[in-house]
Write a protein that holds these residues in place. Structure first.
Motif, PDB file in Angstrom:
ATOM      1  N   GLY A 122       0.813  -1.215   0.000  1.00  0.00           N
ATOM      2  CA  GLY A 122       0.000   0.000   0.000  1.00  0.00           C
ATOM      3  C   GLY A 122       0.843   1.259   0.000  1.00  0.00           C
ATOM      4  O   GLY A 122       1.935   1.296   0.581  1.00  0.00           O
ATOM      5  N   ILE A 123       0.337   2.301  -0.660  1.00  0.00           N
ATOM      6  CA  ILE A 123       1.023   3.590  -0.757  1.00  0.00           C
ATOM      7  C   ILE A 123      -0.028   4.698  -0.764  1.00  0.00           C
ATOM      8  O   ILE A 123      -1.101   4.547  -1.355  1.00  0.00           O
ATOM      9  CB  ILE A 123       1.866   3.693  -2.048  1.00  0.00           C
ATOM     10  N   LEU A 124       0.307   5.820  -0.150  1.00  0.00           N
ATOM     11  CA  LEU A 124      -0.525   7.010  -0.228  1.00  0.00           C
ATOM     12  C   LEU A 124       0.152   8.000  -1.179  1.00  0.00           C
ATOM     13  O   LEU A 124       1.326   8.337  -0.991  1.00  0.00           O
ATOM     14  CB  LEU A 124      -0.688   7.653   1.158  1.00  0.00           C
ATOM     15  N   SER A 125      -0.577   8.432  -2.216  1.00  0.00           N
ATOM     16  CA  SER A 125       0.001   9.303  -3.231  1.00  0.00           C
ATOM     17  C   SER A 125      -0.824  10.567  -3.402  1.00  0.00           C
ATOM     18  O   SER A 125      -2.003  10.615  -3.042  1.00  0.00           O
ATOM     19  CB  SER A 125       0.076   8.575  -4.584  1.00  0.00           C
ATOM     20  N   VAL A 126      -0.186  11.570  -3.988  1.00  0.00           N
ATOM     21  CA  VAL A 126      -0.858  12.824  -4.320  1.00  0.00           C
ATOM     22  C   VAL A 126      -1.027  12.870  -5.831  1.00  0.00           C
ATOM     23  O   VAL A 126      -0.064  12.682  -6.575  1.00  0.00           O
ATOM     24  CB  VAL A 126      -0.046  14.039  -3.855  1.00  0.00           C
ATOM     25  N   ALA A 127      -2.242  13.101  -6.309  1.00  0.00           N
ATOM     26  CA  ALA A 127      -2.471  13.166  -7.750  1.00  0.00           C
ATOM     27  C   ALA A 127      -3.710  13.986  -8.047  1.00  0.00           C
ATOM     28  O   ALA A 127      -4.692  13.966  -7.287  1.00  0.00           O
ATOM     29  CB  ALA A 127      -2.632  11.757  -8.334  1.00  0.00           C
ATOM     30  N   ALA A 128      -3.669  14.707  -9.162  1.00  0.00           N
ATOM     31  CA  ALA A 128      -4.845  15.449  -9.621  1.00  0.00           C
ATOM     32  C   ALA A 128      -5.709  14.514 -10.456  1.00  0.00           C
ATOM     33  O   ALA A 128      -5.197  13.620 -11.129  1.00  0.00           O
ATOM     34  CB  ALA A 128      -4.397  16.645 -10.465  1.00  0.00           C
ATOM     35  N   ILE A 138     -11.382   4.630 -14.240  1.00  0.00           N
ATOM     36  CA  ILE A 138     -10.628   3.383 -14.410  1.00  0.00           C
ATOM     37  C   ILE A 138      -9.335   3.426 -13.605  1.00  0.00           C
ATOM     38  O   ILE A 138      -8.969   2.474 -12.918  1.00  0.00           O
ATOM     39  CB  ILE A 138     -10.317   3.150 -15.900  1.00  0.00           C
ATOM     40  N   LEU A 139      -8.644   4.558 -13.688  1.00  0.00           N
ATOM     41  CA  LEU A 139      -7.375   4.691 -12.983  1.00  0.00           C
ATOM     42  C   LEU A 139      -7.558   4.595 -11.472  1.00  0.00           C
ATOM     43  O   LEU A 139      -6.778   3.923 -10.781  1.00  0.00           O
ATOM     44  CB  LEU A 139      -6.715   6.021 -13.350  1.00  0.00           C
ATOM     45  N   LYS A 140      -8.595   5.233 -10.952  1.00  0.00           N
ATOM     46  CA  LYS A 140      -8.845   5.183  -9.514  1.00  0.00           C
ATOM     47  C   LYS A 140      -9.134   3.751  -9.059  1.00  0.00           C
ATOM     48  O   LYS A 140      -8.650   3.309  -8.018  1.00  0.00           O
ATOM     49  CB  LYS A 140     -10.006   6.105  -9.148  1.00  0.00           C
ATOM     50  N   GLY A 141      -9.947   3.041  -9.841  1.00  0.00           N
ATOM     51  CA  GLY A 141     -10.244   1.656  -9.494  1.00  0.00           C
ATOM     52  C   GLY A 141      -9.016   0.773  -9.529  1.00  0.00           C
ATOM     53  O   GLY A 141      -8.831  -0.085  -8.664  1.00  0.00           O
ATOM     54  N   MET A 142      -8.156   0.991 -10.523  1.00  0.00           N
ATOM     55  CA  MET A 142      -6.933   0.210 -10.646  1.00  0.00           C
ATOM     56  C   MET A 142      -5.987   0.491  -9.483  1.00  0.00           C
ATOM     57  O   MET A 142      -5.381  -0.423  -8.923  1.00  0.00           O
ATOM     58  CB  MET A 142      -6.261   0.552 -11.987  1.00  0.00           C
ATOM     59  N   ARG A 143      -5.870   1.755  -9.120  1.00  0.00           N
ATOM     60  CA  ARG A 143      -5.003   2.121  -7.994  1.00  0.00           C
ATOM     61  C   ARG A 143      -5.502   1.500  -6.695  1.00  0.00           C
ATOM     62  O   ARG A 143      -4.711   0.944  -5.918  1.00  0.00           O
ATOM     63  CB  ARG A 143      -4.954   3.643  -7.862  1.00  0.00           C
ATOM     64  N   ARG A 144      -6.795   1.590  -6.463  1.00  0.00           N
ATOM     65  CA  ARG A 144      -7.343   1.016  -5.225  1.00  0.00           C
ATOM     66  C   ARG A 144      -7.110  -0.493  -5.163  1.00  0.00           C
ATOM     67  O   ARG A 144      -6.847  -1.040  -4.094  1.00  0.00           O
ATOM     68  CB  ARG A 144      -8.846   1.315  -5.128  1.00  0.00           C
ATOM     69  N   GLY A 145      -7.192  -1.140  -6.316  1.00  0.00           N
ATOM     70  CA  GLY A 145      -7.006  -2.586  -6.361  1.00  0.00           C
ATOM     71  C   GLY A 145      -5.609  -3.037  -6.013  1.00  0.00           C
ATOM     72  O   GLY A 145      -5.401  -4.193  -5.623  1.00  0.00           O
ATOM     73  N   THR A 146      -4.623  -2.137  -6.127  1.00  0.00           N
ATOM     74  CA  THR A 146      -3.245  -2.493  -5.785  1.00  0.00           C
ATOM     75  C   THR A 146      -2.811  -1.909  -4.445  1.00  0.00           C
ATOM     76  O   THR A 146      -1.642  -2.023  -4.062  1.00  0.00           O
ATOM     77  CB  THR A 146      -2.267  -2.004  -6.878  1.00  0.00           C
ATOM     78  N   GLY A 147      -3.739  -1.265  -3.747  1.00  0.00           N
ATOM     79  CA  GLY A 147      -3.407  -0.735  -2.429  1.00  0.00           C
ATOM     80  C   GLY A 147      -2.979   0.716  -2.421  1.00  0.00           C
ATOM     81  O   GLY A 147      -2.428   1.200  -1.429  1.00  0.00           O
ATOM     82  N   GLN A 148      -3.219   1.438  -3.522  1.00  0.00           N
ATOM     83  CA  GLN A 148      -2.884   2.853  -3.568  1.00  0.00           C
ATOM     84  C   GLN A 148      -4.076   3.688  -3.109  1.00  0.00           C
ATOM     85  O   GLN A 148      -5.203   3.477  -3.558  1.00  0.00           O
ATOM     86  CB  GLN A 148      -2.518   3.286  -4.989  1.00  0.00           C
ATOM     87  N   ALA A 149      -3.801   4.634  -2.240  1.00  0.00           N
ATOM     88  CA  ALA A 149      -4.802   5.619  -1.849  1.00  0.00           C
ATOM     89  C   ALA A 149      -4.354   6.965  -2.400  1.00  0.00           C
ATOM     90  O   ALA A 149      -3.172   7.307  -2.327  1.00  0.00           O
ATOM     91  CB  ALA A 149      -4.933   5.684  -0.337  1.00  0.00           C
ATOM     92  N   ILE A 150      -5.281   7.709  -2.992  1.00  0.00           N
ATOM     93  CA  ILE A 150      -4.941   8.962  -3.644  1.00  0.00           C
ATOM     94  C   ILE A 150      -5.620  10.124  -2.924  1.00  0.00           C
ATOM     95  O   ILE A 150      -6.810  10.059  -2.592  1.00  0.00           O
ATOM     96  CB  ILE A 150      -5.380   8.955  -5.124  1.00  0.00           C
TER      97      ILE A 150
END
Length: 290
Positions: A122-128, A138-150
């Motif tokens: 898991g990672i917490l990232s900053v993104a617009a 699609i990108l948000k769903g893909m990120r969440r599926g790998t443990g990324q929080a934006i």
């Protein structure tokens, strides 16, 4: 959205090459910005054929980033495991401790984030958010599926600091223009001042945690090599000032770009602002006073 995830990997890379070359010929303004940036960074005596090659490779690389937003949205974990390869030094970034990942719009930063999040837990990232609503969803769903929080950039430092205090890992993209009034610092990038955010330096120094500048390099066959460009252990960063650490981060970016010049997003107006007292003759034609 429906077709790209079903294509074989070889066809995705071929399509990216075709789309990138098409964009290269059609996007005259972006092509001109890229060529001017390359000439400024590597000197005025760079052969025209090298500028053309680097610019075209940059366009093709960005086309692959866009296509991969869709392609990796299907069977994400399996595809990341197969197509993203971590070098041995990258393993230093993992483990049960807080960590700051630093990267840039270089290679494929999105796929690098997917692979790192899966390995790191898991990672917490900053993104617009993306302007294209479908691609953003699609990108948000893909990120969440790998443990990324934006999170958005507003109030991001406090949220990132909280994540580090809770033994988490955070990631920041470091090659966007951030003026001093917004928390940035003009530092030399290829010998010409560019405004770089000092948020990462503040996080590293206040948290006292390890950090690294990393990137995901496409190998031309559809795979990515996740590489550690500069290891920044806390024992080294804690003796530096915010300004010195920010300069070190910028130097890591320059090191990566010099090693793989065609992998950076050269069409971005990286030297858009000229600091007070700056030598105007060093800057590209699109630059203006900060």
């Amino acid at each position: 959205m429906l077709a790209i995830p079903l294509l074989p990997r070889s066809l995705v890379t071929l399509l990216a090459s075709l789309l990138g070359r098409t964009a290269y010929f059609l996007a005259r303004r972006d092509r001109a910005v890229a060529a001017e940036n390359i000439r400024m960074a590597f000197g005025g005596d760079v052969p025209d054929e090298d500028i053309l090659r680097i610019t075209r490779e940059s366009f093709e690389g960005f086309a692959l980033v866009l296509l991969d937003l869709f392609w990796f949205s299907f069977m994400t974990e399996r595809r990341v495991a197969r197509y993203v390869h971590f070098d041995s030094e990258y393993d230093w970034t993992f483990g049960d401790r807080p960590f700051v990942y630093l990267t840039a719009h270089f290679g494929n930063w999105e796929v690098l984030g997917l692979g790192t999040a899966l390995r790191a837990g898991g990672i917490l990232s900053v993104a617009a958010p993306l302007e294209n609503k479908v691609a953003d969803r699609i990108l948000k769903g893909m990120r969440r599926g790998t443990g990324q929080a934006i999170i958005s950039k507003h109030g991001a430092v406090r949220a990132l600091m909280k994540e580090l205090k809770e033994n988490g890992k955070v990631a920041l993209v470091m090659d966007q223009n951030t003026l001093p009034k917004d928390g940035g610092l003009f530092v030399d990038l290829f010998g010409v001042p560019a405004p770089v955010s000092m948020a990462a330096s503040s996080l590293i120094l206040h948290s006292g945690c390890d950090a690294a500048f990393v990137c995901g390099i496409p190998d031309g066959r559809g795979h990515y090599d996740a590489r550690l460009v500069d290891k920044i252990p806390a024992s080294e960063s804690q003796v530096l000032s915010r300004e010195e650490l920010t300069r070190r981060i910028a130097a890591a970016l320059e090191k990566a770009v010099r090693a793989y010049p065609g992998k950076w997003l050269w069409s971005y107006k990286r030297w858009k602002f000229i600091p007070e007292g700056g030598d105007v003759s060093k800057f590209p034609s699109y630059s203006r006073p900060a």
